[in-house]
Design an enzyme around this catalytic site. Structure first.
Site, PDB file in Angstrom:
ATOM      1  N   ALA A 196      23.954  53.739  77.330  1.00 12.84           N
ATOM      2  CA  ALA A 196      24.292  54.865  78.218  1.00 12.84           C
ATOM      3  C   ALA A 196      24.259  54.381  79.675  1.00 12.84           C
ATOM      4  O   ALA A 196      23.589  54.956  80.533  1.00 12.84           O
ATOM      5  CB  ALA A 196      23.357  56.060  78.002  1.00 12.84           C
ATOM      6  N   GLU A 206      25.377  53.627  87.096  1.00 11.28           N
ATOM      7  CA  GLU A 206      25.422  52.782  88.286  1.00 11.28           C
ATOM      8  C   GLU A 206      24.096  52.039  88.526  1.00 11.28           C
ATOM      9  O   GLU A 206      24.091  50.963  89.127  1.00 11.28           O
ATOM     10  CB  GLU A 206      25.815  53.651  89.492  1.00 11.28           C
ATOM     11  CG  GLU A 206      26.293  52.907  90.712  1.00 11.28           C
ATOM     12  CD  GLU A 206      27.367  51.842  90.456  1.00 11.28           C
ATOM     13  OE1 GLU A 206      28.241  52.045  89.576  1.00 11.28           O
ATOM     14  OE2 GLU A 206      27.323  50.802  91.134  1.00 11.28           O
ATOM     15  N   GLY A 207      22.988  52.596  88.056  1.00 14.62           N
ATOM     16  CA  GLY A 207      21.703  51.888  88.166  1.00 14.62           C
ATOM     17  C   GLY A 207      21.745  50.586  87.374  1.00 14.62           C
ATOM     18  O   GLY A 207      21.385  49.516  87.880  1.00 14.62           O
ATOM     19  N   HIS A 208      22.196  50.687  86.124  1.00 17.35           N
ATOM     20  CA  HIS A 208      22.325  49.480  85.296  1.00 17.35           C
ATOM     21  C   HIS A 208      23.339  48.512  85.923  1.00 17.35           C
ATOM     22  O   HIS A 208      23.124  47.292  85.942  1.00 17.35           O
ATOM     23  CB  HIS A 208      22.802  49.842  83.887  1.00 17.35           C
ATOM     24  CG  HIS A 208      21.911  50.781  83.140  1.00 17.35           C
ATOM     25  ND1 HIS A 208      22.263  52.081  82.863  1.00 17.35           N
ATOM     26  CD2 HIS A 208      20.671  50.611  82.607  1.00 17.35           C
ATOM     27  CE1 HIS A 208      21.301  52.665  82.181  1.00 17.35           C
ATOM     28  NE2 HIS A 208      20.313  51.808  82.012  1.00 17.35           N
ATOM     29  N   LEU A 230      19.326  58.029  89.382  1.00 17.36           N
ATOM     30  CA  LEU A 230      20.192  57.912  88.206  1.00 17.36           C
ATOM     31  C   LEU A 230      19.342  57.633  86.977  1.00 17.36           C
ATOM     32  O   LEU A 230      18.383  56.860  87.028  1.00 17.36           O
ATOM     33  CB  LEU A 230      21.193  56.772  88.400  1.00 17.36           C
ATOM     34  CG  LEU A 230      22.248  56.979  89.484  1.00 17.36           C
ATOM     35  CD1 LEU A 230      23.250  55.832  89.472  1.00 17.36           C
ATOM     36  CD2 LEU A 230      22.974  58.289  89.290  1.00 17.36           C
ATOM     37  N   SER A 231      19.701  58.285  85.878  1.00 18.56           N
ATOM     38  CA  SER A 231      19.000  58.089  84.617  1.00 18.56           C
ATOM     39  C   SER A 231      19.936  58.448  83.475  1.00 18.56           C
ATOM     40  O   SER A 231      20.735  59.385  83.601  1.00 18.56           O
ATOM     41  CB  SER A 231      17.762  58.999  84.551  1.00 18.56           C
ATOM     42  OG  SER A 231      17.285  59.093  83.219  1.00 18.56           O
ATOM     43  N   SER A 232      19.828  57.711  82.383  1.00 15.37           N
ATOM     44  CA  SER A 232      20.640  58.052  81.203  1.00 15.37           C
ATOM     45  C   SER A 232      20.306  59.456  80.729  1.00 15.37           C
ATOM     46  O   SER A 232      21.135  60.124  80.107  1.00 15.37           O
ATOM     47  CB  SER A 232      20.368  57.056  80.071  1.00 15.37           C
ATOM     48  OG  SER A 232      20.633  55.740  80.513  1.00 15.37           O
ATOM     49  N   ARG A 233      19.094  59.908  81.016  1.00 12.29           N
ATOM     50  CA  ARG A 233      18.666  61.239  80.550  1.00 12.29           C
ATOM     51  C   ARG A 233      19.238  62.371  81.399  1.00 12.29           C
ATOM     52  O   ARG A 233      19.124  63.541  81.017  1.00 12.29           O
ATOM     53  CB  ARG A 233      17.139  61.326  80.509  1.00 12.29           C
ATOM     54  CG  ARG A 233      16.530  60.418  79.447  1.00 12.29           C
ATOM     55  CD  ARG A 233      15.036  60.660  79.262  1.00 12.29           C
ATOM     56  NE  ARG A 233      14.545  60.081  78.035  1.00 12.29           N
ATOM     57  CZ  ARG A 233      13.983  58.867  77.916  1.00 12.29           C
ATOM     58  NH1 ARG A 233      13.820  58.121  78.991  1.00 12.29           N
ATOM     59  NH2 ARG A 233      13.586  58.411  76.753  1.00 12.29           N
TER      60      ARG A 233
HETATM   61  P1  AMP Z   1      17.044  52.022  80.387  1.00 12.36           P
HETATM   62  O1  AMP Z   1      18.401  51.821  79.782  1.00 12.36           O
HETATM   63  O2  AMP Z   1      16.793  53.399  80.865  1.00 12.36           O
HETATM   64  O3  AMP Z   1      15.938  51.442  79.549  1.00 12.36           O
HETATM   65  O4  AMP Z   1      17.055  51.155  81.718  1.00 12.36           O
HETATM   66  C1  AMP Z   1      17.374  49.794  81.689  1.00 12.36           C
HETATM   67  C2  AMP Z   1      16.999  49.174  83.006  1.00 12.36           C
HETATM   68  O5  AMP Z   1      17.709  49.832  84.054  1.00 12.36           O
HETATM   69  C3  AMP Z   1      15.516  49.325  83.335  1.00 12.36           C
HETATM   70  O6  AMP Z   1      15.075  48.127  83.955  1.00 12.36           O
HETATM   71  C4  AMP Z   1      15.493  50.481  84.279  1.00 12.36           C
HETATM   72  O7  AMP Z   1      14.394  50.468  85.168  1.00 12.36           O
HETATM   73  C5  AMP Z   1      16.794  50.264  85.045  1.00 12.36           C
HETATM   74  N1  AMP Z   1      17.248  51.498  85.675  1.00 12.36           N
HETATM   75  C6  AMP Z   1      17.419  52.709  85.086  1.00 12.36           C
HETATM   76  N2  AMP Z   1      17.781  53.632  86.000  1.00 12.36           N
HETATM   77  C7  AMP Z   1      17.839  52.984  87.207  1.00 12.36           C
HETATM   78  C8  AMP Z   1      18.136  53.391  88.545  1.00 12.36           C
HETATM   79  N3  AMP Z   1      18.458  54.647  88.858  1.00 12.36           N
HETATM   80  N4  AMP Z   1      18.068  52.458  89.524  1.00 12.36           N
HETATM   81  C9  AMP Z   1      17.718  51.171  89.232  1.00 12.36           C
HETATM   82  N5  AMP Z   1      17.431  50.730  87.995  1.00 12.36           N
HETATM   83  C10 AMP Z   1      17.480  51.622  86.985  1.00 12.36           C
END
Ligand code: AMP
Length: 284
Positions: A32, A35-37, A185-188
């Site tokens: 998911a 832009e954070g990823h 930003l968050s996938s959630r």
């Molecule tokens: P996740 O897919 O949520 O496990 O996130 C994968 C990686 O992306 C983790 O290192 C998270 O900390 C990072 N990440 C998620 N959201 C953000 C964001 N808004 N800004 C920067 N890094 C993020």
């Protein structure tokens, strides 16, 4: 940009990994992608010869009743983002590839830092997270691994694991990427209704308010942040803390220096977290 090689099995991954000769960065994700990823991949791209992205929704770090079954799965668009950002190799295994013998008996223990804040609300979460991070680091064998400051406690624990267990990898933290209005930003975020999204803004606003009070000491920072949250009763606050970024202990009133203001709250059906690193200044 050419499309990355996509590996689903260990053999496919090992074959593609063997062809990468030079510095290798890994960006670990649960899919998911947003832009954070993408920012993590760009940072990795800028400082390494090759970038590997892992996409794995790790069952081990979800407790019963959490959102594993409804977590968004968007592999096609994830791969488009990986291609756009210049990833060389994507490892997207299924749980039986990562855990061929079922749930692992031997696991990484996060220790005391894994039992506070997120760990207090999500027992076992950090042990499950560190166990899969350790496995993926062993499978990938990267020079550097990139993680977001958005998950500050996760980043801290991964750094500690690498140090405490002498793991030959450099852990790099990347600042939180936000929407124009401040929402992290968050996938959630896809779970949020339009109204929930408005409510959710109180998290980043509270952090900003706390940051603005940083030269008046810890009590003022906490007060300013709490003041924002109490005006949004639809955000059910789990914790709002101002802690030492290394020990995660609440900082005393005389504290000056680097601290972490962190918040977790439930908005609608969604648990959200956010944080901001700040320097507490001013006269004692
Ligand atoms: P996740 O897919 O949520 O496990 O996130 C994968 C990686 O992306 C983790 O290192 C998270 O900390 C990072 N990440 C998620 N959201 C953000 C964001 N808004 N800004 C920067 N890094 C993020």
């Amino acid at each position: 940009m050419s499309a990355p090689v996509v590996a689903h099995t260990r053999a496919e991954f090992a074959d593609a990994r063997a062809k990468l000769d030079g510095s290798v960065a890994v960006v670990m994700t649960m899919g998911a992608l947003h832009e954070g990823h993408a920012t993590l991949i760009r940072e990795a791209r800028a400082a390494n010869d090759y970038v590997i992205v892992t996409i794995f929704l790790n069952p081990l770090q979800f407790a019963a009743g959490e959102d594993l079954s409804r977590y968004p799965r968007t592999l096609t668009s994830d791969l488009e983002i990986c291609e756009r950002e210049g990833a060389d190799l994507v490892f997207a295994p299924s749980p039986d590839v990562v855990y061929p013998d079922g749930e692992p008996g031997v696991r990484i223990s996060a220790g005391p830092l894994g039992t506070v804040l997120e760990g207090a609300s999500r027992p076992g979460h950090f042990d499950g997270m560190l166990t899969v991070v350790n496995k993926l680091l062993n499978i990938v064998g990267p020079t550097r691994a990139y993680y977001g400051q958005k998950d500050a406690q996760q980043l801290l624990l991964i750094k500690r694991m690498a140090r405490d267990l002498d793991m030959p990898v450099e852990i790099v933290g990347v600042p939180t990427v936000r929407e124009h209005d401040g929402l992290a930003l968050s996938s959630r975020n896809v779970y949020l209704s339009e109204h929930d999204r408005e409510v959710a803004l109180c998290l980043s606003k509270a952090l900003k308010a706390g940051e603005a009070a940083r030269n008046s000491g810890p009590a003022a920072v906490r007060r300013a942040a709490r003041e924002v949250l109490v005006h949004e009763p639809l955000a059910l606050v789990d914790y709002l803390v101002l802690v030492d970024p290394v020990t995660l202990e609440q900082v005393p009133e005389y504290f000056r220096g680097e601290a972490l203001l962190a918040v977790a709250a439930k908005v609608g059906t969604t648990r959200l977290i956010d944080n901001i690193p700040l320097v507490i200044g001013g006269d004692r």
